[in-house]
Enzyme design. Structure first.
Site, PDB file in Angstrom:
ATOM      1  N   GLU A 286       0.794  -1.231   0.000  1.00 49.30           N
ATOM      2  CA  GLU A 286       0.000   0.000   0.000  1.00 49.30           C
ATOM      3  C   GLU A 286       0.824   1.278   0.000  1.00 49.30           C
ATOM      4  O   GLU A 286       0.286   2.348  -0.233  1.00 49.30           O
ATOM      5  CB  GLU A 286      -0.994  -0.012   1.169  1.00 49.30           C
ATOM      6  CG  GLU A 286      -0.376  -0.045   2.557  1.00 49.30           C
ATOM      7  CD  GLU A 286      -0.180  -1.457   3.088  1.00 49.30           C
ATOM      8  OE1 GLU A 286      -0.076  -2.398   2.276  1.00 49.30           O
ATOM      9  OE2 GLU A 286      -0.128  -1.601   4.318  1.00 49.30           O
ATOM     10  N   ASN A 287       2.133   1.178   0.231  1.00 45.97           N
ATOM     11  CA  ASN A 287       2.942   2.391   0.130  1.00 45.97           C
ATOM     12  C   ASN A 287       3.197   2.779  -1.325  1.00 45.97           C
ATOM     13  O   ASN A 287       3.794   3.824  -1.591  1.00 45.97           O
ATOM     14  CB  ASN A 287       4.270   2.227   0.883  1.00 45.97           C
ATOM     15  CG  ASN A 287       5.092   1.084   0.369  1.00 45.97           C
ATOM     16  OD1 ASN A 287       4.571   0.003   0.105  1.00 45.97           O
ATOM     17  ND2 ASN A 287       6.383   1.291   0.194  1.00 45.97           N
TER      18      ASN A 287
END
Lengths: 233, 219
Positions: free
Chosen positions: B47-48
């Site tokens: 998700e980064n």
């Protein structure tokens, strides 16, 4: 061409005062504006509200501002990996607003895009939604979240040009790309500042209109938080 | 015998299907990538801001600008892409990611999950977990069935602050595979050598046992 360049970090950070709200890009230590953080330490501004996904580690990133008690409030999604942070939070010295990561990003993006509020399913039924308006869309409950309002946004990019255009590298794009243009004044520190016309307009991630001040950082340590490797076969 | 962490990951890897985009949480879920069949096409999202995550880099090839959400240095595979944090959660909210695998401190029989805070003790934050559980259609939880004091973590109601409500579909623990149904935890499989009775004793929430329960197949 409208030039957005400033001489150095101290000129870039002019106008930042105690008590202001500042957005800082980065995920963990990846893509943090290290030169600007060092300058904030030098400037000795205090009572800051910092919007940043994480709070650095004890001796790097926003941890440096925490050590000097320059931060009054942190708005983040994840704050592990920082003992001083935990100590200040548990003792009540530091105010902390934990926000789901996607909501945090969207609150930046909303500010960047001129949208005052939005609905997200994240946090519904949890303490994050307490006191917030909720509403059903398509049979599912959502929570209303507001765009951030910040005085300064400080982002870090890989390459930038005199016009303020930015290109990020790898996962260092993270919150940097959504914070650019999301505050009254945006400062970009870049690893490499090039003349306008050098970067291909097709490859610009953030156009210069979102960046008020751009400068090339003097040094970048680019510290790795978790160095994980595999052995060669 | 109760499963170890790698065996839990190995069992969960069987749920990963050809053509899936998968988000792996920190801890046991990260290990799942090591056990996914090599003859299927799967892309891992972090998700980064990366899709198409590969293994850890060789020593000396670490890049501070290429990490996963656990802040570990990683590599990318052919077909990979990078994007910003808002875009990343956009693809999660719009359910482009097929499967989310994450850890939990507690799960309730109605699918509620708690994994981000122990009041007064541990407050690290929810990271992306609240966004993931609120949006993902297919959520598998990798967790220990009981805590160190021997108390069940599969409860009637969560006691810790919630991460999401009614969202967990499947749970893989060291003892069993369970499905969350409207009636409670339905026992699907037991770990090799673990009896149904042992699972029953380790589960505080309603446990539904229908017919003969097969033993997990790990290989």
């Amino acid at each position: 061409m409208i030039k957005r360049t400033v001489k150095n970090v101290s000129e870039a950070l002019q106008g930042i005062e105690s008590g202001m709200t500042i957005m800082l890009g980065g995920f963990g230590l990846c893509g943090i504006p290290e030169n600007s953080i060092a300058e904030l330490v030098n400037k000795k501004v205090t009572n800051l509200t910092c919007i940043s996904n994480n709070a650095g580690v004890d001796d790097f990133g926003l941890g440096l501002l925490l050590q000097n008690r320059q931060i009054k409030k942190m708005i983040s999604s994840y704050v592990g990996e920082n003992a001083e942070f935990e100590r200040q939070m548990l003792s009540g010295e530091l105010e902390v607003e934990l926000t789901p990561q996607g909501t945090l990003a969207e609150k930046c993006r909303a500010a960047q895009a001129g949208i005052p509020a939005f609905f997200t399913p994240a946090g519904f039924g949890t303490e994050v939604a307490e006191g917030k308006e909720t509403r059903e869309f398509n049979g599912k409950m959502h929570v209303m979240e507001l765009a951030f309002k910040a005085d300064f946004s400080i982002v870090k990019a890989w390459k930038g040009d005199e016009a303020g255009n930015l290109i990020f590298k790898g996962t260092a794009r993270n919150f940097n790309a959504v914070m650019a243009g999301a505050a009254k004044i945006t400062i970009a520190e870049v690893e490499e500042l090039v003349p306008a016309g050098t970067l291909d307009p097709n490859e610009i991630h953030i156009p210069g209109i979102m960046v008020n001040r751009i400068f090339q950082g003097a040094t970048f340590e680019k510290r790795i938080e978790q160095r994980t490797t595999r052995k060669r076969a | 015998m109760a499963l170890d962490k790698n065996q839990i990951a190995k069992r969960i890897a069987k749920e990963v299907k050809d053509g899936y985009y998968v988000n792996l949480g920190i801890g046991i879920p990260t290990l799942v990538a090591n056990f996914v069949r090599e003859d299927i096409s799967v892309e891992f999202q972090s998700e980064n801001g990366v899709l198409g995550m590969g293994p850890f880099p060789f020593e000396g090839e670490e890049d501070a600008d290429i990490i996963n959400a656990g802040k570990q240095t990683i590599t990318t595979l052919p077909g990979a892409s990078f994007f910003d944090s808002a875009f990343s959660f956009g693809m999660i909210r719009s359910q482009k990611v097929d499967l989310t695998i994450l850890g939990a401190m507690e799960v309730a029989e109605n699918g509620d999950i708690a994994n981000w805070k122990i009041p007064g003790k541990m407050v690290k934050g929810m990271g992306g977990a609240m966004d993931l559980v609120a949006s993902a259609e297919n959520i598998i939880v990798a967790m220990m069935h009981v805590n160190k004091a021997g108390e069940s973590k599969l409860l009637k109601r969560c006691s810790l602050p919630l991460t999401g409500v009614g969202c967990v579909k499947k749970i893989v623990t060291e003892l069993a595979v369970l499905e969350v149904t409207s009636e409670g935890f339905k026992l699907l499989e037991t770990a090799p050598g673990v009896t149904v009775e042992e699972v029953k004793n380790a589960t505080e929430g309603t446990l539904i046992i229908e017919g003969d329960i097969p033993e997990m197949i790990l290989d």
